[in-house]
Motif scaffolding. Structure first.
Motif, PDB file in Angstrom:
ATOM      1  N   LYS A   1       0.978  -1.080  -0.348  1.00  0.00           N
ATOM      2  CA  LYS A   1      -0.357  -0.034   0.109  1.00  0.00           C
ATOM      3  C   LYS A   1       0.695   1.663   0.015  1.00  0.00           C
ATOM      4  O   LYS A   1       0.695   2.258  -1.006  1.00  0.00           O
ATOM      5  N   ARG A   2       2.112   1.698   0.912  1.00  0.00           N
ATOM      6  CA  ARG A   2       2.527   2.622   1.034  1.00  0.00           C
ATOM      7  C   ARG A   2       3.870   2.205  -0.233  1.00  0.00           C
ATOM      8  O   ARG A   2       3.322   3.646  -1.250  1.00  0.00           O
ATOM      9  N   ILE A   3       4.029   1.253  -1.186  1.00  0.00           N
ATOM     10  CA  ILE A   3       4.771   1.692  -2.584  1.00  0.00           C
ATOM     11  C   ILE A   3       3.386   2.374  -3.761  1.00  0.00           C
ATOM     12  O   ILE A   3       4.106   2.955  -4.288  1.00  0.00           O
ATOM     13  N   GLY A   4       2.161   1.656  -3.419  1.00  0.00           N
ATOM     14  CA  GLY A   4       0.803   2.577  -3.871  1.00  0.00           C
ATOM     15  C   GLY A   4       1.290   3.908  -4.181  1.00  0.00           C
ATOM     16  O   GLY A   4       1.730   4.329  -4.776  1.00  0.00           O
ATOM     17  N   HIS A   5       1.341   4.435  -2.712  1.00  0.00           N
ATOM     18  CA  HIS A   5       1.263   5.445  -2.402  1.00  0.00           C
ATOM     19  C   HIS A   5       2.525   6.327  -2.669  1.00  0.00           C
ATOM     20  O   HIS A   5       2.457   7.688  -3.503  1.00  0.00           O
ATOM     21  N   LEU A   6       3.641   5.729  -2.932  1.00  0.00           N
ATOM     22  CA  LEU A   6       4.822   6.054  -3.064  1.00  0.00           C
ATOM     23  C   LEU A   6       5.053   6.269  -5.085  1.00  0.00           C
ATOM     24  O   LEU A   6       5.746   7.388  -5.260  1.00  0.00           O
ATOM     25  N   ALA A   7       4.470   5.309  -5.287  1.00  0.00           N
ATOM     26  CA  ALA A   7       4.403   5.441  -6.724  1.00  0.00           C
ATOM     27  C   ALA A   7       3.351   6.948  -7.344  1.00  0.00           C
ATOM     28  O   ALA A   7       3.491   7.537  -8.219  1.00  0.00           O
ATOM     29  N   ALA A   8       2.326   7.403  -6.316  1.00  0.00           N
ATOM     30  CA  ALA A   8       1.828   8.136  -6.907  1.00  0.00           C
ATOM     31  C   ALA A   8       2.450   9.194  -6.638  1.00  0.00           C
ATOM     32  O   ALA A   8       2.301  10.962  -7.474  1.00  0.00           O
ATOM     33  N   ASN A   9       3.063   9.532  -5.744  1.00  0.00           N
ATOM     34  CA  ASN A   9       4.097  10.819  -4.973  1.00  0.00           C
ATOM     35  C   ASN A   9       5.222  10.481  -6.648  1.00  0.00           C
ATOM     36  O   ASN A   9       4.933  12.192  -7.327  1.00  0.00           O
ATOM     37  N   ILE A  10       6.141   9.710  -6.900  1.00  0.00           N
ATOM     38  CA  ILE A  10       6.601   9.714  -7.930  1.00  0.00           C
ATOM     39  C   ILE A  10       5.382  10.918  -8.932  1.00  0.00           C
ATOM     40  O   ILE A  10       6.559  11.786  -9.870  1.00  0.00           O
ATOM     41  N   ALA A  11       4.719   9.757  -9.922  1.00  0.00           N
ATOM     42  CA  ALA A  11       3.780  10.288 -10.846  1.00  0.00           C
ATOM     43  C   ALA A  11       3.560  11.665 -10.268  1.00  0.00           C
ATOM     44  O   ALA A  11       3.985  12.899 -11.392  1.00  0.00           O
ATOM     45  N   GLN A  12       3.323  11.974  -9.223  1.00  0.00           N
ATOM     46  CA  GLN A  12       2.840  14.057  -8.894  1.00  0.00           C
ATOM     47  C   GLN A  12       3.347  14.646  -8.906  1.00  0.00           C
ATOM     48  O   GLN A  12       3.949  15.684  -9.994  1.00  0.00           O
ATOM     49  N   ALA A  13       4.952  14.184  -8.874  1.00  0.00           N
ATOM     50  CA  ALA A  13       6.216  15.031  -8.908  1.00  0.00           C
ATOM     51  C   ALA A  13       6.567  15.631 -10.101  1.00  0.00           C
ATOM     52  O   ALA A  13       7.115  16.293 -10.737  1.00  0.00           O
ATOM     53  N   SER A  14       5.961  14.482 -10.846  1.00  0.00           N
ATOM     54  CA  SER A  14       6.871  14.697 -12.580  1.00  0.00           C
ATOM     55  C   SER A  14       6.026  16.264 -12.821  1.00  0.00           C
ATOM     56  O   SER A  14       6.573  16.783 -13.995  1.00  0.00           O
ATOM     57  N   ASP A  15       5.186  16.325 -12.354  1.00  0.00           N
ATOM     58  CA  ASP A  15       4.203  17.203 -13.473  1.00  0.00           C
ATOM     59  C   ASP A  15       4.925  18.535 -12.781  1.00  0.00           C
ATOM     60  O   ASP A  15       4.976  19.691 -14.181  1.00  0.00           O
ATOM     61  N   TYR A  16       6.247  18.104 -11.748  1.00  0.00           N
ATOM     62  CA  TYR A  16       6.707  20.230 -11.972  1.00  0.00           C
ATOM     63  C   TYR A  16       8.165  19.553 -12.239  1.00  0.00           C
ATOM     64  O   TYR A  16       8.199  20.574 -13.097  1.00  0.00           O
ATOM     65  N   ILE A  17       7.747  18.601 -13.384  1.00  0.00           N
ATOM     66  CA  ILE A  17       9.434  18.399 -14.048  1.00  0.00           C
ATOM     67  C   ILE A  17       9.684  18.512 -15.508  1.00  0.00           C
ATOM     68  O   ILE A  17      10.218  18.396 -16.710  1.00  0.00           O
TER      69      ILE A  17
END
Lengths: 250, 219
Positions: free
Chosen positions: B96-112
């Motif tokens: 579950k936590r890894i799923g959240h981290l994947a979501a975090n990575i996906a969202q961070a990509s928006d800034y880059i």
């Protein structure tokens, strides 16, 4: 310190060997559970500890059982005295058809305690220790047979502890009781272990994990594995123990 | 020979649990893979997909845990069965936590997404992403197949991913010094590296749980 030490115990009834090379040390003031499928020799074993098998025809025993270092099958041992030290609680509550008071006082009288004040005091204390006093203090003269199953079993425990034994043997003490009464007996076992050494035969694995510090697994008259209860149920070393406790055979 | 009582229903329930962890594991692997792909090649729809997958994982883990508790209550398992069920709960929580981290990575990509990422940090993160994906796959399979050897390998893998993280950190910091204007988006690159390193940590935790489940020893 060990209260009971059993060395190379073999028990036969006629030609049938019931116990094979049983070795076990039971420490003082602890609860030890004996588990195993029906017919594996658990009950025979605990009955041997207070010599209840002596009168059964064909009973033959080899090996040694020591209680506080004294061999209990030594000819010099008085069996009545032994049973005063080693009390027994059975599967089915078996109160005498007498009053609640007399049930507990009976053993005291058998052992020569007749002083009314002492008997009253011991009955009260035993009923309190057995967590039954509050429920029966108003009906001490009523028949014990009128009590519920759980109360009757606690009365039997009170009767056992009235004569201040050192060891209490319990042969499936909760198997005829409802869950609430079972909880009361288990709480009682917790309390009693401070003063007594308890050996309990149980078919209920969870009960063994709840009440006992050590557990021995019997199979075909042998002890397959003895260990601290937590270890035995989390990490059994022997495949047969693992198979039994996880329900792969019965 | 004793009579065998296989506890058919109980066995089936344990098998179902394993299948559920397998399903959640597959989704988690997909979420992580998609998230790092977004990072390399931005796609808004994919971001939404990863977020939805993460939510789906949350839900599946919730039902997995509920099922585990219900089996414990109904079957009172002991020994390796109990250890397996406990491990399912823990592994579910890591996934579950890894799923959240994947979501975090996906969202961070928006800034880059609109920025040109310096070459070295880009390579570092690509390398890290592949390595962490491999670790995650190893962790999940070590658990499902009860593979001790694979579980033990993850300890060494963790050191490697830590080194990769340190390297990425150094390269990103250098790039920041070179071009101060870039800090505003490079900081998100740092976050991504950190998220990946955490995914690696979770994979190691799954392996540790596996080792305990098999041996009952502290990993």
């Amino acid at each position: 310190m060990n209260r009971i030490e059993v060395e190379n115990l073999n028990v036969h009834f006629d030609d049938a060997q019931i116990l094979k090379d049983v070795n076990i040390k039971i420490p003082k003031n602890t609860v030890t559970s004996l588990i195993g499928p029906s017919g594996c020799g658990k009950s025979t074993f605990i009955r041997t500890i207070n010599r209840m098998n002596d009168l059964i025809s064909g009973f033959k025993k080899e090996g040694h059982i020591y209680l506080d270092g004294q061999e209990i099958y030594d000819p010099s041992v008085d069996v009545v005295e032994l049973r005063k030290k080693v009390g027994m609680v059975f599967q089915k509550p078996n109160p005498f058809p007498k009053s609640v008071f007399d049930n507990v006082a009976y053993g005291l009288k058998v052992h020569g305690i007749t002083d009314k004040n002492i008997v009253e005091e011991r009955v009260r204390e035993s009923l309190k220790s057995a967590a039954l006093w509050e429920e029966v203090k108003e009906k001490l003269e009523k028949s014990a047979l009128g009590l519920s199953g759980g109360q009757q079993q606690r009365l039997c425990i009170a009767r056992t502890i009235a004569i201040e034994p050192e060891v209490i043997l319990m042969d499936e003490p909760c198997s005829a009781l409802d869950p609430i009464s079972t909880t009361k007996i288990e709480d009682l076992i917790h309390k009693l272990k401070k003063e007594y050494t308890i050996v309990i035969v149980t078919h209920n694995m969870q009960q063994a994990t709840r009440v006992s510090k050590f557990t021995s697994f019997f199979l075909h008259g042998e002890i397959v594995e003895s260990a601290r209860t937590e270890r035995l149920f989390l990490e059994p070393k022997d495949k047969r123990t693992e198979d039994y406790i996880t329900g792969r055979f019965g | 020979m004793e009579k065998r009582y296989p506890r058919i229903l109980f066995r089936k329930r344990l098998k179902d649990l394993r299948k559920e962890v397998n399903d959640i594991g597959k989704l988690t692997l997909k979420a992580h893979k998609d998230s790092v792909n977004i990072f390399a090649d931005y796609d808004e729809n994919m971001v939404e997909d990863v977020l939805a997958t993460s939510k789906k994982i949350d839900e599946m883990v919730f039902y997995l845990e509920r099922k585990c508790i219900s089996i414990i209550a109904a079957e009172q398992p002991v020994a390796k069965d109990l250890r397996f069920i406990e491990a399912c709960i823990k592994v579910g929580s890591h996934l579950k936590r890894i799923g959240h981290l994947a979501a975090n990575i996906a969202q961070a990509s928006d800034y880059i997404k609109d920025e040109t990422i310096p070459k070295k940090p880009q390579e570092d993160l690509k390398h890290m992403a592949d390595f962490v994906q491999m670790m995650l796959s190893k962790g999940i399979h070590a658990f499902l197949d009860q593979n001790m050897e694979m579980a033990r390998e993850l300890k060494q893998d963790d050191d490697k991913v830590d080194d990769l993280f340190d390297q990425a950190l150094e390269h990103i910091t250098r790039s920041m010094f070179k071009d101060k204007e870039s800090i505003s988006y490079l900081v998100h690159l740092l976050f991504v590296a950190r998220y990946m390193e955490r995914v690696g940590d979770r994979a190691v935790s799954i392996a540790d749980k596996t080792i305990f489940m098999i041996t009952c020893e502290k990993p």
